[in-house]
Scaffold this motif. Structure first.
Motif, PDB file in Angstrom:
ATOM      1  N   TYR A 164       4.594   4.864 -32.946  1.00 11.43           N
ATOM      2  CA  TYR A 164       3.677   4.713 -34.079  1.00 11.43           C
ATOM      3  C   TYR A 164       2.733   3.534 -33.846  1.00 11.43           C
ATOM      4  CZ  TYR A 164       1.881   4.119 -38.764  1.00 11.43           C
ATOM      5  OH  TYR A 164       1.046   3.992 -39.834  1.00 11.43           O
ATOM      6  N   LYS A 165       3.301   2.445 -33.300  1.00  9.70           N
ATOM      7  CA  LYS A 165       2.500   1.245 -33.037  1.00  9.70           C
ATOM      8  C   LYS A 165       1.363   1.553 -32.053  1.00  9.70           C
ATOM      9  CE  LYS A 165       3.367  -3.191 -31.126  1.00  9.70           C
ATOM     10  NZ  LYS A 165       4.372  -3.980 -30.440  1.00  9.70           N
ATOM     11  N   GLU A 166       1.651   2.402 -31.110  1.00 12.08           N
ATOM     12  CA  GLU A 166       0.631   2.777 -30.109  1.00 12.08           C
ATOM     13  C   GLU A 166      -0.510   3.544 -30.779  1.00 12.08           C
ATOM     14  OE1 GLU A 166       0.571   2.525 -26.643  1.00 12.08           O
ATOM     15  OE2 GLU A 166       2.551   1.709 -26.248  1.00 12.08           O
ATOM     16  N   ILE A 167      -0.138   4.375 -31.780  1.00 12.31           N
ATOM     17  CA  ILE A 167      -1.153   5.160 -32.491  1.00 12.31           C
ATOM     18  C   ILE A 167      -1.928   4.249 -33.434  1.00 12.31           C
ATOM     19  CG2 ILE A 167      -1.549   7.118 -34.048  1.00 12.31           C
ATOM     20  CD1 ILE A 167       1.205   8.219 -33.043  1.00 12.31           C
ATOM     21  N   ASP A 168      -1.167   3.428 -34.177  1.00 12.65           N
ATOM     22  CA  ASP A 168      -1.769   2.560 -35.173  1.00 12.65           C
ATOM     23  C   ASP A 168      -2.709   1.528 -34.533  1.00 12.65           C
ATOM     24  OD1 ASP A 168      -1.959   1.756 -37.881  1.00 12.65           O
ATOM     25  OD2 ASP A 168      -0.774  -0.017 -37.417  1.00 12.65           O
ATOM     26  N   LYS A 169      -2.275   0.952 -33.424  1.00 14.78           N
ATOM     27  CA  LYS A 169      -3.104  -0.065 -32.752  1.00 14.78           C
ATOM     28  C   LYS A 169      -4.092   0.561 -31.778  1.00 14.78           C
ATOM     29  CE  LYS A 169      -0.822  -4.210 -33.586  1.00 14.78           C
ATOM     30  NZ  LYS A 169      -0.840  -5.608 -33.189  1.00 14.78           N
ATOM     31  N   SER A 180       7.964   9.478 -32.783  1.00 15.43           N
ATOM     32  CA  SER A 180       6.869  10.322 -32.297  1.00 15.43           C
ATOM     33  C   SER A 180       6.307  11.223 -33.391  1.00 15.43           C
ATOM     34  CB  SER A 180       7.336  11.164 -31.106  1.00 15.43           C
ATOM     35  OG  SER A 180       8.327  12.056 -31.522  1.00 15.43           O
ATOM     36  N   ALA A 181       6.982  11.239 -34.560  1.00 18.25           N
ATOM     37  CA  ALA A 181       6.517  12.132 -35.616  1.00 18.25           C
ATOM     38  C   ALA A 181       6.341  11.462 -36.960  1.00 18.25           C
ATOM     39  CB  ALA A 181       7.514  13.287 -35.758  1.00 18.25           C
ATOM     40  N   SER A 182       6.744  10.200 -37.087  1.00 16.92           N
ATOM     41  CA  SER A 182       6.743   9.600 -38.421  1.00 16.92           C
ATOM     42  C   SER A 182       6.391   8.109 -38.383  1.00 16.92           C
ATOM     43  CB  SER A 182       8.134   9.808 -39.025  1.00 16.92           C
ATOM     44  OG  SER A 182       8.146   9.386 -40.348  1.00 16.92           O
ATOM     45  N   THR A 183       6.302   7.509 -39.584  1.00 21.02           N
ATOM     46  CA  THR A 183       5.962   6.083 -39.676  1.00 21.02           C
ATOM     47  C   THR A 183       7.203   5.237 -39.344  1.00 21.02           C
ATOM     48  OG1 THR A 183       6.601   6.010 -41.983  1.00 21.02           O
ATOM     49  CG2 THR A 183       4.301   6.527 -41.531  1.00 21.02           C
ATOM     50  N   PRO A 184       7.012   3.954 -39.004  1.00 23.25           N
ATOM     51  CA  PRO A 184       8.167   3.124 -38.640  1.00 23.25           C
ATOM     52  C   PRO A 184       9.210   3.026 -39.745  1.00 23.25           C
ATOM     53  CG  PRO A 184       6.136   2.016 -38.041  1.00 23.25           C
ATOM     54  CD  PRO A 184       5.745   3.227 -38.813  1.00 23.25           C
ATOM     55  N   VAL A 185       8.765   2.918 -41.003  1.00 24.82           N
ATOM     56  CA  VAL A 185       9.734   2.768 -42.105  1.00 24.82           C
ATOM     57  C   VAL A 185      10.587   4.024 -42.224  1.00 24.82           C
ATOM     58  CG1 VAL A 185       9.978   2.421 -44.592  1.00 24.82           C
ATOM     59  CG2 VAL A 185       8.249   1.156 -43.339  1.00 24.82           C
ATOM     60  N   LEU A 201       7.817  17.848 -27.488  1.00 23.59           N
ATOM     61  CA  LEU A 201       7.160  19.020 -28.087  1.00 23.59           C
ATOM     62  C   LEU A 201       6.381  18.627 -29.332  1.00 23.59           C
ATOM     63  CD1 LEU A 201       9.901  21.775 -27.627  1.00 23.59           C
ATOM     64  CD2 LEU A 201       7.670  21.653 -26.501  1.00 23.59           C
ATOM     65  N   LEU A 202       6.972  17.734 -30.154  1.00 23.20           N
ATOM     66  CA  LEU A 202       6.286  17.273 -31.371  1.00 23.20           C
ATOM     67  C   LEU A 202       5.004  16.527 -31.015  1.00 23.20           C
ATOM     68  CD1 LEU A 202       9.104  15.815 -33.662  1.00 23.20           C
ATOM     69  CD2 LEU A 202       7.562  17.686 -34.213  1.00 23.20           C
ATOM     70  N   PHE A 203       5.076  15.775 -29.942  1.00 22.38           N
ATOM     71  CA  PHE A 203       3.972  14.909 -29.543  1.00 22.38           C
ATOM     72  C   PHE A 203       2.863  15.685 -28.833  1.00 22.38           C
ATOM     73  CE2 PHE A 203       2.262  11.196 -27.165  1.00 22.38           C
ATOM     74  CZ  PHE A 203       2.129  10.344 -28.233  1.00 22.38           C
ATOM     75  N   ARG A 204       3.239  16.801 -28.263  1.00 23.06           N
ATOM     76  CA  ARG A 204       2.329  17.554 -27.389  1.00 23.06           C
ATOM     77  C   ARG A 204       1.063  18.017 -28.091  1.00 23.06           C
ATOM     78  NH1 ARG A 204       2.116  22.820 -24.580  1.00 23.06           N
ATOM     79  NH2 ARG A 204       3.083  23.731 -26.402  1.00 23.06           N
ATOM     80  N   ARG A 205       1.183  18.492 -29.333  1.00 22.41           N
ATOM     81  CA  ARG A 205       0.024  19.078 -30.009  1.00 22.41           C
ATOM     82  C   ARG A 205      -0.547  18.175 -31.095  1.00 22.41           C
ATOM     83  NH1 ARG A 205      -2.819  22.339 -27.329  1.00 22.41           N
ATOM     84  NH2 ARG A 205      -3.774  23.064 -29.248  1.00 22.41           N
ATOM     85  N   ARG A 206      -0.115  16.932 -31.114  1.00 28.31           N
ATOM     86  CA  ARG A 206      -0.627  16.039 -32.176  1.00 28.31           C
ATOM     87  C   ARG A 206      -2.069  15.637 -31.920  1.00 28.31           C
ATOM     88  NH1 ARG A 206       2.953  11.171 -34.445  1.00 28.31           N
ATOM     89  NH2 ARG A 206       1.133  11.066 -35.797  1.00 28.31           N
ATOM     90  N   VAL A 230     -11.934  13.961 -24.595  1.00 27.67           N
ATOM     91  CA  VAL A 230     -11.022  13.193 -23.744  1.00 27.67           C
ATOM     92  C   VAL A 230      -9.545  13.546 -23.980  1.00 27.67           C
ATOM     93  CG1 VAL A 230     -12.615  11.262 -23.452  1.00 27.67           C
ATOM     94  CG2 VAL A 230     -10.979  11.201 -25.329  1.00 27.67           C
ATOM     95  N   GLY A 231      -9.293  14.608 -24.743  1.00 28.20           N
ATOM     96  CA  GLY A 231      -7.920  15.105 -24.878  1.00 28.20           C
ATOM     97  C   GLY A 231      -7.090  14.426 -25.942  1.00 28.20           C
ATOM     98  N   LEU A 232      -7.722  13.694 -26.869  1.00 25.72           N
ATOM     99  CA  LEU A 232      -6.940  13.066 -27.936  1.00 25.72           C
ATOM    100  C   LEU A 232      -6.802  13.975 -29.149  1.00 25.72           C
ATOM    101  CD1 LEU A 232      -8.429   9.457 -27.764  1.00 25.72           C
ATOM    102  CD2 LEU A 232      -6.126  10.144 -27.122  1.00 25.72           C
ATOM    103  N   GLN A 233      -7.720  14.933 -29.259  1.00 28.97           N
ATOM    104  CA  GLN A 233      -7.637  15.915 -30.335  1.00 28.97           C
ATOM    105  C   GLN A 233      -7.852  17.297 -29.728  1.00 28.97           C
ATOM    106  OE1 GLN A 233     -10.149  14.963 -33.691  1.00 28.97           O
ATOM    107  NE2 GLN A 233      -8.843  13.245 -34.219  1.00 28.97           N
ATOM    108  N   TYR A 234      -7.340  18.289 -30.437  1.00 32.11           N
ATOM    109  CA  TYR A 234      -7.481  19.661 -29.946  1.00 32.11           C
ATOM    110  C   TYR A 234      -8.436  20.439 -30.851  1.00 32.11           C
ATOM    111  CZ  TYR A 234      -3.502  18.542 -27.044  1.00 32.11           C
ATOM    112  OH  TYR A 234      -2.670  17.954 -26.121  1.00 32.11           O
ATOM    113  N   ALA A 235      -9.390  21.118 -30.240  1.00 38.09           N
ATOM    114  CA  ALA A 235     -10.333  21.937 -31.022  1.00 38.09           C
ATOM    115  C   ALA A 235      -9.617  23.202 -31.472  1.00 38.09           C
ATOM    116  CB  ALA A 235     -11.535  22.281 -30.163  1.00 38.09           C
ATOM    117  N   THR A 236      -9.906  23.640 -32.692  1.00 39.60           N
ATOM    118  CA  THR A 236      -9.284  24.877 -33.178  1.00 39.60           C
ATOM    119  C   THR A 236      -9.927  26.093 -32.506  1.00 39.60           C
ATOM    120  OG1 THR A 236     -10.712  24.501 -35.071  1.00 39.60           O
ATOM    121  CG2 THR A 236      -8.368  24.206 -35.426  1.00 39.60           C
ATOM    122  N   SER A 237     -11.159  25.937 -32.065  1.00 39.76           N
ATOM    123  CA  SER A 237     -11.779  26.999 -31.268  1.00 39.76           C
ATOM    124  C   SER A 237     -12.861  26.370 -30.398  1.00 39.76           C
ATOM    125  CB  SER A 237     -12.377  28.073 -32.179  1.00 39.76           C
ATOM    126  OG  SER A 237     -13.424  27.516 -32.936  1.00 39.76           O
ATOM    127  N   GLY A 238     -13.286  27.125 -29.416  1.00 38.16           N
ATOM    128  CA  GLY A 238     -14.338  26.631 -28.528  1.00 38.16           C
ATOM    129  C   GLY A 238     -13.767  25.996 -27.275  1.00 38.16           C
TER     130      GLY A 238
END
Lengths: 261, 310
Positions: free
Chosen positions: A74-79, A156-161, A254-259, B46-54
């Motif tokens: 979370y810290k990596e995302i937040d910062k 990888s899916a939630s806030t630190p708290v 898997l959770l992190f893959r599509r975020r 740069v791969g931080l977000q995924y497009a829903t299409s395109g």
């Protein structure tokens, strides 16, 4: 290779953070104070020191895993440090695995240090360092592998708290899983359905009780060559720990893959 | 590109039908108001977000593939780094992630640290870095592995004039080496100074794109005249043609609406014995163009905070 780079960097960051030294000092203090507690107990100075020393090592590991691990991703995302890393030619699973391995390495180096201090302390007190104590320490290492994976999974899916609440709850419940199955067996006669639910819960929860052989190690400590638990039981616990960790890390990846960040 | 702000909240369209082609070796300015979708587009690239299409490609590589990121150097808006690492360690870390051999990454890191004037802070932990220093190091890490494409999100935001000059020079230096630079900015003066091509987006949609000179109207908006030797009370015949007339020290200024009016005013001033010192037609600036094209579109609605995006 990227996993190793991220892991070593995580380790380097962690060892430069003062919070780790405070926690290590606290655990060290607990080991040293144990002798004082031993003096006031009747005839059990060595046992108390062994018991409290093992407890301090276990508590330290769990504390670092939960309180650093749950905020780690979370810290990596937040910062936003994550932005420059994930835009490099690495896969996201490598990032998650690297963070996990880096934190585990940090915990293991500290646990090894504390264990060596405990062994030295016991040796100075004239106690033999039996294989039973080594078994207890090895299984604590194994337990931390699982607890760190739980923390990284939630992080990888939630806030630190929330992650800290979930991980602490799972950690606490994991210590009680054996009671859950015993209780399930008792209530099965009254209500088979509740018994089944409790058994399913037992299967799903991390069975951290498997790794707790501290009492057995303390009891066996006086006898040279005595084991805390049979080797087969220890191997079972280690395989279980590795499998549970692998499943958690896979889910975290898997959770992190599509975020989206 | 659609994103979901929460379980019970309505899904938002962040980008829609954005079709862009960035020529190799050019500096491409990506403009838009706050919330227009610039950061979302860049994060998608740069791969931080995924497009829903395109789909999108970087030098022929699909952005969803890891290979595309080998060709790209990226600097996010207000970049942050690990607090306990020094500048040299930070660059070494990114060099490792980019797969650079040790000798090469050390040499490049030393070059870039010097280029961005960070030599004095080489061994200083990042937590002691100012915003400007972090910004410079952000660009250094994007350029480290000498990628053929560099994508920068608001590289000049929050910098002092000297910092902006350094970043601008670095961007021009990249183009000179054949690198393609794609950057978003709010500072339109910097964009018009260095960009070969610009794209303006509004509410997630592209509203114009092209070489800067072809987008800006060549129509003269106003002409400024300045003459010396005019009487202190001014020249009423010339002032009648002007939108505004004023004295500034020894110079008498007129601001007229067209070149034709300017020629008439010039003739009157010269007939009255004044000497023309300045006759400057004003054409549309990028800022005026930006206001014209985005001003016609509806206002940007409030959007919930979303992971540091604009």
């Amino acid at each position: 290779m990227s996993v190793l780079i991220i892991a070593l960097n995580t380790f380097r960051e962690a060892v430069r953070d003062k919070i780790l030294y405070v926690l290590t000092l606290f655990a060290l203090l607990l080991i040293l104070v144990s002798r004082g507690v031993g003096w006031v107990s009747y005839g059990g100075e060595l046992k108390i020191t062994t018991d409290m020393g093992l407890l301090a090592i276990w508590l330290f590991g769990a504390f670092v895993a939960i309180f650093i691990g749950t905020g780690m991703i979370y810290k990596e995302i937040d910062k936003r440090t994550l932005y420059t890393i994930l835009s490099k030619p690495i896969d996201r699973w490598q990032f998650v695995l690297g963070k996990y391995a880096g934190l585990l390495l940090t915990i293991y180096v500290n646990l090894a240090l504390l264990s060596l201090i405990l062994f030295g302390y016991l040796w100075l007190m004239g106690a033999p360092i039996g294989i039973a104590i080594l078994q207890a320490v090895a299984l604590t290492f194994c337990e931390m592998m699982v607890v760190t994976a739980i923390a990284i999974f939630f992080s990888s899916a939630s806030t630190p708290v929330l992650s800290a609440i979930f991980t602490t709850t799972l950690f606490a419940m994991g210590q009680l899983t054996k009671w859950m199955v015993d209780l399930g067996a008792i209530v099965r006669n009254a209500s088979p359905w509740v018994g089944k639910v409790m058994y399913a819960f037992y299967l799903l929860m991390p069975n951290l009780h498997n790794f707790n052989v501290r009492q057995e190690a303390v009891n066996a400590a006086g006898t040279a060559g005595a084991l805390a638990i049979p080797a087969s039981q220890m191997l079972n616990a280690m395989v279980y720990g590795a499998a549970y960790t692998a499943a958690l890390l896979l889910a975290a990846m898997l959770l992190f893959r599509r975020r989206n960040f | 590109m659609v994103y979901n702000p929460g379980i019970f909240q309505k899904r938002k369209i962040a980008l829609e039908g954005l079709d862009l082609e960035v020529p190799r070796g050019s500096i491409f300015g990506f403009l838009g108001q706050n919330g227009a979708g610039k950061t979302t587009a860049i994060k998608t690239l740069v791969g931080l977000q995924y497009a829903t299409s395109g789909r999108a490609w970087v030098l022929g590589a699909d952005i969803r593939e890891r290979g595309a990121r080998e060709k790209v150097g990226f600097m996010p808006e207000n970049p942050y780094f690990y607090e306990y690492l020094t500048a040299a360690e930070t660059l070494d870390f990114y060099g490792q992630l980019s797969g650079m051999p040790r000798e090469n990454r050390r040499k490049r890191a030393a070059e870039l640290i010097e280029l961005f004037g960070l030599g004095h802070a080489r061994d200083v932990p990042m937590r002691q870095f100012s915003k400007g220093m972090r910004q410079r190091l952000g660009l250094a890490q994007a350029m480290l592995h000498e990628p053929p494409v560099v994508i920068l999100d608001e590289p000049m935001s929050g910098l002092d004039p000297l910092g902006r000059r350094d970043i601008r020079n670095a961007i021009l230096g990249l183009r000179d080496k054949g690198c393609t630079v794609f950057f978003s900015s709010h500072i339109l003066g910097d964009v018009s100074d260095i960009c070969d091509r610009v794209c303006v987006i509004h509410l997630g949609k592209k509203i114009s794109e092209g070489p800067l000179h072809s987008l800006l109207s060549s129509r003269v908006l106003e002409v400024e005249l300045a003459a010396s030797g005019a009487p202190a009370e001014g020249i009423p015949e010339a002032a009648a043609l002007a939108r505004r007339a004023w004295h500034d020290g020894a110079l008498y200024h007129l601001l007229v609406d067209s070149e034709e009016a300017a020629q008439k005013a010039k003739a009157i001033l010269e007939a009255k014995g004044a000497i023309i010192r300045l006759l400057m037609p004003h054409v549309e600036s990028l800022e005026e163009y930006f206001v014209r094209v985005t001003g016609e579109a509806p206002k940007v609605p409030e959007r919930p905070a979303h992971g540091g995006s604009e």
